[in-house]
Design a protein around this motif. Structure first.
Motif, PDB file in Angstrom:
ATOM      1  N   MET A   1       0.913  -1.253   0.169  1.00 37.96           N
ATOM      2  CA  MET A   1       0.202  -0.076  -0.006  1.00 37.96           C
ATOM      3  C   MET A   1       0.958   1.371   0.013  1.00 37.96           C
ATOM      4  N   LYS A   2       0.442   2.129  -0.805  1.00 37.49           N
ATOM      5  CA  LYS A   2       1.270   3.521  -0.964  1.00 37.49           C
ATOM      6  C   LYS A   2       0.432   4.408   0.005  1.00 37.49           C
ATOM      7  N   VAL A   3       1.029   5.084   1.098  1.00 38.57           N
ATOM      8  CA  VAL A   3       0.438   6.035   1.788  1.00 38.57           C
ATOM      9  C   VAL A   3       1.130   7.304   1.870  1.00 38.57           C
ATOM     10  N   MET A  25       4.891   8.664  12.495  1.00 35.49           N
ATOM     11  CA  MET A  25       4.093   8.075  11.675  1.00 35.49           C
ATOM     12  C   MET A  25       4.809   7.479  10.246  1.00 35.49           C
ATOM     13  N   ALA A  26       5.570   8.360   9.789  1.00 37.97           N
ATOM     14  CA  ALA A  26       6.332   8.149   8.589  1.00 37.97           C
ATOM     15  C   ALA A  26       7.345   7.119   8.812  1.00 37.97           C
ATOM     16  N   SER A  27       7.940   6.954   9.853  1.00 38.06           N
ATOM     17  CA  SER A  27       9.096   6.063  10.255  1.00 38.06           C
ATOM     18  C   SER A  27       8.305   4.622  10.406  1.00 38.06           C
ATOM     19  N   ALA A  28       7.208   4.710  11.265  1.00 41.07           N
ATOM     20  CA  ALA A  28       6.540   3.571  11.793  1.00 41.07           C
ATOM     21  C   ALA A  28       6.016   2.854  10.506  1.00 41.07           C
ATOM     22  N   LEU A  29       5.273   3.528   9.724  1.00 41.55           N
ATOM     23  CA  LEU A  29       4.509   2.654   8.368  1.00 41.55           C
ATOM     24  C   LEU A  29       5.490   2.482   7.401  1.00 41.55           C
ATOM     25  N   SER A  30       6.821   2.987   7.534  1.00 42.77           N
ATOM     26  CA  SER A  30       7.685   2.616   6.652  1.00 42.77           C
ATOM     27  C   SER A  30       8.644   1.451   7.082  1.00 42.77           C
ATOM     28  N   GLU A  31       8.669   1.288   8.504  1.00 42.80           N
ATOM     29  CA  GLU A  31       9.203   0.155   8.888  1.00 42.80           C
ATOM     30  C   GLU A  31       8.371  -1.209   8.744  1.00 42.80           C
ATOM     31  N   ARG A  32       6.899  -0.875   8.795  1.00 41.99           N
ATOM     32  CA  ARG A  32       6.072  -1.824   8.701  1.00 41.99           C
ATOM     33  C   ARG A  32       5.673  -2.313   7.195  1.00 41.99           C
ATOM     34  N   GLY A  33       6.463  -1.799   6.342  1.00 44.67           N
ATOM     35  CA  GLY A  33       6.540  -2.164   5.002  1.00 44.67           C
ATOM     36  C   GLY A  33       5.760  -1.585   3.994  1.00 44.67           C
ATOM     37  N   TYR A  34       5.234  -0.308   4.359  1.00 44.21           N
ATOM     38  CA  TYR A  34       4.199   0.489   3.464  1.00 44.21           C
ATOM     39  C   TYR A  34       5.234   1.363   2.889  1.00 44.21           C
ATOM     40  N   ASP A  35       4.876   1.691   1.432  1.00 41.15           N
ATOM     41  CA  ASP A  35       5.385   2.774   0.662  1.00 41.15           C
ATOM     42  C   ASP A  35       5.155   3.980   1.096  1.00 41.15           C
ATOM     43  N   VAL A  36       5.757   4.810   1.694  1.00 43.08           N
ATOM     44  CA  VAL A  36       5.417   6.198   2.233  1.00 43.08           C
ATOM     45  C   VAL A  36       6.004   7.375   1.759  1.00 43.08           C
ATOM     46  N   ILE A  37       5.037   8.311   1.349  1.00 40.94           N
ATOM     47  CA  ILE A  37       5.349   9.861   1.101  1.00 40.94           C
ATOM     48  C   ILE A  37       4.951  10.667   2.005  1.00 40.94           C
ATOM     49  N   ALA A  38       5.938  11.482   2.422  1.00 41.11           N
ATOM     50  CA  ALA A  38       5.433  12.622   3.339  1.00 41.11           C
ATOM     51  C   ALA A  38       5.763  13.799   2.953  1.00 41.11           C
ATOM     52  N   PRO A  54      13.257   8.679   8.030  1.00 40.06           N
ATOM     53  CA  PRO A  54      13.980   8.010   7.467  1.00 40.06           C
ATOM     54  C   PRO A  54      14.143   8.007   6.052  1.00 40.06           C
ATOM     55  N   LYS A  55      15.216   7.737   5.501  1.00 31.22           N
ATOM     56  CA  LYS A  55      15.538   7.837   3.943  1.00 31.22           C
ATOM     57  C   LYS A  55      14.830   6.979   3.404  1.00 31.22           C
ATOM     58  N   SER A  56      13.956   5.838   3.901  1.00 26.08           N
ATOM     59  CA  SER A  56      13.110   4.956   3.051  1.00 26.08           C
ATOM     60  C   SER A  56      11.843   5.772   2.789  1.00 26.08           C
ATOM     61  N   VAL A  57      11.540   7.053   3.616  1.00 23.02           N
ATOM     62  CA  VAL A  57      10.455   7.744   3.264  1.00 23.02           C
ATOM     63  C   VAL A  57      10.675   8.747   2.252  1.00 23.02           C
ATOM     64  N   LYS A  58       9.986   8.967   1.287  1.00 24.30           N
ATOM     65  CA  LYS A  58       9.993  10.097   0.302  1.00 24.30           C
ATOM     66  C   LYS A  58       9.508  11.403   0.826  1.00 24.30           C
ATOM     67  N   LEU A  59      10.538  12.269   1.143  1.00 24.75           N
ATOM     68  CA  LEU A  59       9.930  13.480   1.908  1.00 24.75           C
ATOM     69  C   LEU A  59      10.118  14.799   0.959  1.00 24.75           C
ATOM     70  N   LEU A  60       8.915  15.188   0.522  1.00 27.88           N
ATOM     71  CA  LEU A  60       8.717  16.363  -0.364  1.00 27.88           C
ATOM     72  C   LEU A  60       8.253  17.632   0.032  1.00 27.88           C
ATOM     73  N   ASN A  61       8.666  18.722  -0.250  1.00 26.13           N
ATOM     74  CA  ASN A  61       8.201  20.099   0.111  1.00 26.13           C
ATOM     75  C   ASN A  61       7.166  20.291  -1.088  1.00 26.13           C
ATOM     76  N   GLU A 376       3.447   0.293  19.698  1.00 25.07           N
ATOM     77  CA  GLU A 376       3.041  -0.791  18.951  1.00 25.07           C
ATOM     78  C   GLU A 376       1.420  -0.999  18.792  1.00 25.07           C
ATOM     79  N   LYS A 377       0.973  -0.666  19.961  1.00 28.96           N
ATOM     80  CA  LYS A 377      -0.466  -0.782  20.046  1.00 28.96           C
ATOM     81  C   LYS A 377      -1.281   0.271  19.277  1.00 28.96           C
ATOM     82  N   VAL A 378      -0.689   1.479  19.245  1.00 26.94           N
ATOM     83  CA  VAL A 378      -1.236   2.475  18.465  1.00 26.94           C
ATOM     84  C   VAL A 378      -1.099   2.255  17.021  1.00 26.94           C
ATOM     85  N   TRP A 379       0.021   1.920  16.403  1.00 28.27           N
ATOM     86  CA  TRP A 379       0.231   1.618  15.117  1.00 28.27           C
ATOM     87  C   TRP A 379      -0.567   0.413  14.578  1.00 28.27           C
ATOM     88  N   GLU A 380      -0.795  -0.573  15.396  1.00 31.63           N
ATOM     89  CA  GLU A 380      -1.864  -1.642  15.047  1.00 31.63           C
ATOM     90  C   GLU A 380      -3.147  -1.034  14.753  1.00 31.63           C
TER      91      GLU A 380
END
Length: 400
Positions: A1-3, A25-38, A54-61, A376-380
């Motif tokens: 899923m791309k978020v 949230m960007a970090s947590a979702l990326s760690e859980r395997g989501y394709d994250v754009i912030a 994290p660098k795994s997140v595409k951070l855009l202005n 952990e409980k909240v991200w679930e």
């Protein structure tokens, strides 16, 4: 899923609660395997975010997208906003939206290029641009980061109507749902608290110290956080408690208010006991020194720092009238809720300052009660909402 996480607001160097949640949230979702754009919207092009992404997140202005013309919000509109603000909060917010609307074309092309499956909107103007300005059909989950009375009292009608097109609206506490319903003709609310990464610190209230510390964390501002009340309350206790100090941690961008705090510190002769500490990325070091957490806020949406302190076994003091704080602090169990005013705050602080066993009892309860906010409980809960959002289709006044 791309978020796509969307917070069309300043982000570079900002240390506020929403910026903190955005990065977490960007970090947590990326760690859980989501394709994250912030995506944020900042006129600045230089500098680093206060909260790491994290660098795994595409951070855009949004104002400075690669290959797009830079967006320069109108100086005239900004000036008009400040003229209008004292007379009409709604009109001033409309001016803010007009500034943001200048990035409509860039946002449309970004959505077409990235094609996210779902969007999480962090502020009401962001949601308005997505749902009304651009009119996206991508499911948008709108977050409410504050007490709905504070958000919607005096808000533009167009902003509220736009949010009613959300796939879901997240509030931070169950009690906020009924408040939000006073302003929105909408039914698809869900209560999910902020995720708290428990610090690696546990308070030892029986340890003898040369200095004991009352800590307050939050941007220095008079309308919301009201650190001046803590200074005035401590001034009534300081002479009889020379081994106690107050540390005020937070952004100092409100220069007139910071000056007034310094003036109060000098007025009461507290230069050696009350300190304006600025910002820090090492909160574990702050909690390690803290014996009592004081939170004299007028209103809160949640209180990340409050729950972090509780996770460390630190008892808290706040006002009974303050939304969110009056639900997280259970008076007589994990801290003390007092009535409004300087004297009640001073009395509550004094009670904890004079009783280390009470601090330990309340602190142990605080640590236990804070477990439900662990990350952990909240991200679930968020993962469940994201998955459900893909099956939601829009209907008038909400979703079906």
């Amino acid at each position: 899923m791309k978020v796509m996480l969307a917070d069309f607001h300043k982000f570079i160097g900002y240390s506020g609660g929403i910026e903190n949640v955005f990065a977490k949230m960007a970090s947590a979702l990326s760690e859980r395997g989501y394709d994250v754009i912030a995506v944020f919207a900042d006129e600045k092009t230089e500098g680093e975010p206060f909260f790491a992404v994290p660098k795994s997140v595409k951070l855009l202005n949004l104002y400075h997208l690669p290959g797009e013309k830079a967006v320069k919000p109108s100086g005239l509109t900004k000036a008009l906003r400040e003229v209008i603000r004292p007379f009409s909060r709604a009109a001033a917010r409309d001016q803010n939206y007009r500034l943001l609307y200048q990035a409509k074309a860039q946002l449309s092309r970004l959505l077409e290029k990235e094609k996210p499956d779902v969007i999480v909107s962090f502020r009401e103007p962001t949601g308005r641009l997505l749902l009304d300005g651009v009119g996206t059909k991508i499911p948008v989950i709108s977050m409410l980061h504050n007490d709905p009375d504070e958000i919607f009292r005096g808000s533009p009608a167009e902003e509220r109507k736009a949010l009613e097109k959300s796939a879901a609206i997240q509030v931070l506490l169950p009690s906020f749902i009924s408040k939000a319903k006073k302003y929105l003709h909408y039914d698809h609310f869900i209560a999910i608290p902020n995720a708290v990464n428990a610090p690696h610190v546990t308070a030892d209230h029986l340890a003898k110290k040369d200095k004991y510390t009352i800590t307050c964390v939050g941007r220095l501002t008079g309308r919301t956080k009201r650190q001046h009340l803590l200074i005035e309350a401590f001034a009534k206790l300081a002479q009889g408690h020379p081994d106690w100090q107050v540390q005020l941690w937070g952004d100092t961008y409100d220069k007139p208010y910071v000056a007034s705090l310094k003036s109060k510190i000098k007025k009461y002769g507290l230069e050696k006991q009350v300190f304006l500490c600025g910002t820090t990325k090492d909160m574990d070091a702050v909690w390690k020194e803290t014996d009592i957490f004081a939170f004299p806020s007028h209103h809160e949406g949640f209180g990340l720092a409050l729950v972090e302190a509780m996770c460390c076994g630190i008892p808290a003091v706040g006002y009974r009238s303050c939304p969110a704080v009056n639900e997280i602090i259970v008076s007589g169990e994990n801290g003390i809720l007092c009535e409004d005013g300087v004297d009640p705050l001073s009395q509550a602080l004094g009670r904890l300052m004079d009783d280390r066993m009470l601090r330990r009892t309340y602190g142990e309860a605080a640590r236990s009660m804070a477990e439900k906010y662990h990350a952990e409980k909240v991200w679930e809960q968020w993962e469940g909402l994201l998955r459900r959002s893909l099956g939601i289709r829009y209907s008038k006044g909400g979703v079906s």
